[in-house]
Design a protein around this motif. Sequence first.
Motif, short mmCIF file in Angstrom:
data_model
loop_
_atom_site.label_atom_id
_atom_site.label_comp_id
_atom_site.label_asym_id
_atom_site.label_seq_id
_atom_site.Cartn_x
_atom_site.Cartn_y
_atom_site.Cartn_z
N TRP A 265 -6.71 -41.86 -46.68
CA TRP A 265 -7.04 -43.02 -45.85
C TRP A 265 -7.37 -42.59 -44.42
CZ3 TRP A 265 -8.93 -47.46 -44.92
CH2 TRP A 265 -8.50 -48.28 -43.88
N LEU A 266 -6.53 -41.68 -43.87
CA LEU A 266 -6.78 -41.22 -42.50
C LEU A 266 -8.03 -40.34 -42.43
CD1 LEU A 266 -3.13 -40.59 -41.31
CD2 LEU A 266 -4.71 -42.28 -40.39
N ARG A 267 -8.30 -39.64 -43.51
CA ARG A 267 -9.53 -38.83 -43.54
C ARG A 267 -10.74 -39.75 -43.47
NH1 ARG A 267 -9.51 -35.15 -48.53
NH2 ARG A 267 -8.19 -33.82 -47.29
N ARG A 268 -10.66 -40.85 -44.20
CA ARG A 268 -11.76 -41.82 -44.20
C ARG A 268 -11.92 -42.46 -42.81
NH1 ARG A 268 -14.33 -44.35 -48.41
NH2 ARG A 268 -15.02 -46.47 -48.03
N LEU A 269 -10.78 -42.82 -42.22
CA LEU A 269 -10.82 -43.38 -40.86
C LEU A 269 -11.45 -42.39 -39.89
CD1 LEU A 269 -7.39 -45.09 -40.00
CD2 LEU A 269 -9.64 -46.12 -40.19
N ARG A 270 -11.00 -41.13 -40.00
CA ARG A 270 -11.50 -40.12 -39.07
C ARG A 270 -13.00 -39.94 -39.21
NH1 ARG A 270 -9.34 -34.01 -39.63
NH2 ARG A 270 -10.29 -34.26 -41.67
N LEU A 277 -13.16 -40.86 -31.06
CA LEU A 277 -11.76 -40.48 -30.85
C LEU A 277 -11.64 -39.46 -29.72
CD1 LEU A 277 -10.69 -40.02 -34.59
CD2 LEU A 277 -9.85 -41.79 -33.00
N ALA A 278 -10.55 -39.58 -28.96
CA ALA A 278 -10.31 -38.60 -27.89
C ALA A 278 -10.01 -37.24 -28.53
CB ALA A 278 -9.14 -39.07 -27.04
N ASP A 279 -10.31 -36.16 -27.79
CA ASP A 279 -10.15 -34.81 -28.35
C ASP A 279 -8.71 -34.56 -28.83
OD1 ASP A 279 -12.73 -34.37 -27.78
OD2 ASP A 279 -12.38 -33.11 -26.00
N ASP A 280 -7.73 -35.04 -28.06
CA ASP A 280 -6.35 -34.76 -28.47
C ASP A 280 -6.02 -35.49 -29.77
OD1 ASP A 280 -6.45 -37.22 -27.10
OD2 ASP A 280 -4.31 -37.13 -26.62
N ASP A 281 -6.60 -36.69 -29.97
CA ASP A 281 -6.35 -37.40 -31.23
C ASP A 281 -7.01 -36.69 -32.41
OD1 ASP A 281 -4.74 -39.33 -30.13
OD2 ASP A 281 -6.31 -40.85 -29.95
N VAL A 282 -8.19 -36.11 -32.16
CA VAL A 282 -8.86 -35.37 -33.24
C VAL A 282 -7.99 -34.17 -33.65
CG1 VAL A 282 -10.90 -33.96 -33.81
CG2 VAL A 282 -11.18 -36.10 -32.52
N LEU A 285 -4.98 -35.40 -35.62
CA LEU A 285 -5.39 -35.79 -36.98
C LEU A 285 -5.60 -34.55 -37.85
CD1 LEU A 285 -7.79 -38.80 -36.29
CD2 LEU A 285 -5.71 -38.86 -37.70
N ALA A 286 -6.16 -33.50 -37.25
CA ALA A 286 -6.40 -32.27 -38.03
C ALA A 286 -5.07 -31.70 -38.52
CB ALA A 286 -7.16 -31.26 -37.18
N ILE A 287 -4.06 -31.72 -37.65
CA ILE A 287 -2.74 -31.20 -38.06
C ILE A 287 -2.18 -32.04 -39.21
CG2 ILE A 287 -0.33 -30.89 -37.30
CD1 ILE A 287 -1.53 -30.30 -34.46
N LEU A 288 -2.35 -33.36 -39.09
CA LEU A 288 -1.80 -34.26 -40.11
C LEU A 288 -2.54 -34.12 -41.44
CD1 LEU A 288 -1.53 -37.58 -38.08
CD2 LEU A 288 0.40 -36.27 -38.98
N ILE A 289 -3.88 -34.16 -41.35
CA ILE A 289 -4.69 -34.31 -42.56
C ILE A 289 -5.00 -32.97 -43.22
CG2 ILE A 289 -6.96 -35.06 -43.41
CD1 ILE A 289 -7.01 -37.09 -41.07
#
Length: 317
Positions: A265-270, A277-282, A285-289
Motif C-alpha cells: 500500500w505504501l509502495r503504491r502511495l509512494r 514528497l519531501a526528501d526526508d520522507d522519501v 519510506l525507503a527504510i520502511l518499504i
Amino acid sequence: MREHHDHHGNHPGSDHVLDDHAHDDIAPDEHAHDEHAHDEHAQDGTADAALAELLDLDGEVLRSYWTDVLTWVRRAATSTGRGRILDLGAGSGVGTIALAQRFDGAEVVAVDSSQEMLRRIRVKALDLGLAPRVRTVRADLNVGWPAIDPIDVTWASMSLHHLTDPDRVLRDVFTATRPGGLMAVAEMAEPLRFLPHDLGIGRPGLEARCLDGLRNDHAHSLPDLGSEWSPRLETAGFAVLSERTITIERNPPHQPATARYAQRWLRRLRSGLMHRLADDDVKTLAILIDGDGPESLQQRDDLQLRGVRTVTLARRP
Ligand SMILES: C[S@@+](CC[C@H](N)C(=O)[O-])C[C@H]1O[C@@H](n2cnc3c(N)ncnc32)[C@H](O)[C@@H]1O
C-alpha cells in the motif's frame, strides 16, 4: 472492529462489453483487439496485477470485515435458490468467491473492465470447485451496461467511485434487478492506515502527510470516493434498508500478511506521490518499504490497522 448504524439502521452490509474468456456469453468488443490497445493491456496488466495483490491482501487481513458484511447481505436476501448474484467492479474476486460460497446454487457474475482481474477470478473459482457457478464478464461500465439481467443481488465494493457516472450505473443496476432484489454498496470512508504517528525514524506524521497528498489527488481523479450512497441509491429507485459504518481498529500482533499489505500500500502511495514528497520522507519510506532491517515494515511490531468503511444495503421495491 467498531460499528455505527445510522437512522436507517437495523443491523443484522468504444462499446460497452469488452472481450473476455470463452466462459462469458457476451459478445466481444472488436476495439479491444487493435494493436495499440494490446500494448496498453500489457501495461494495465502489470498495474492490475499489483492492485490485485493489494485486494487479495485486503480480503486476507480484513477477513472478519468481509465475513461480517457478506454474511449480512446473504441473510438479507430472501431468495436462497438458483438466483444470479452480481459482483460489480469485482477486482481480484474477494467478494465474488465469498458470495459464491454463501449463495449456494446461485450463479455469480463478476464484472470488471480488467482482463487480469477476471483471469484471477477464474483461477480462484477453478481451484475452489466453483467454476461452474462463477462467470466473468469483461465490460467497461463507463460505456454501457452488459446484458446480465435479471439479477437478485448486486455487490459493489469500492468500485462505484471509479466510474464516470455512477448514478447512471445505479439506474442500470436497478433496471436489471428483480423486484425484491438487493443492492449493497461498500465504500471507503477513510483509507486504511498502518503506521504509528512516531516511527522512531524520520519526521513524525509521515503517513498523514502521504494521505493528505492522496486526498488532494483523489479530489480531482476520484471525486466520488467516500460518497454517501444512500441518497443516490434512492434516486435510482432503491429503498435503503440499512447503512453500516464499520470502524476497523486493530493493533495486530506481528503478522506477515499485515506487513505485506502495509508495504504494498505504501509502495503504491509512494509511486503516486514521489514528486511531491519531501526528501526526508522519501528516505524514511525507503527504510520502511525497501529495507529488511529492524525499522522496516517486515520487521516492525508496532503496525496498527485503522480505517472506516460504510456498507449500504438497499432493495428494489
Ligand atoms: C478498488 S477495486 C475494488 C475491487 C473489489 N470490488 C474489492 O472490493 O476488492 C475497483 C475495481 O473496479 C474496476 N473498474 C474500474 N473502472 C471500471 C469500469 N469503468 N468498468 C468496470 N470495472 C471498472 C477496476 O478494474 C477494479 O478491479
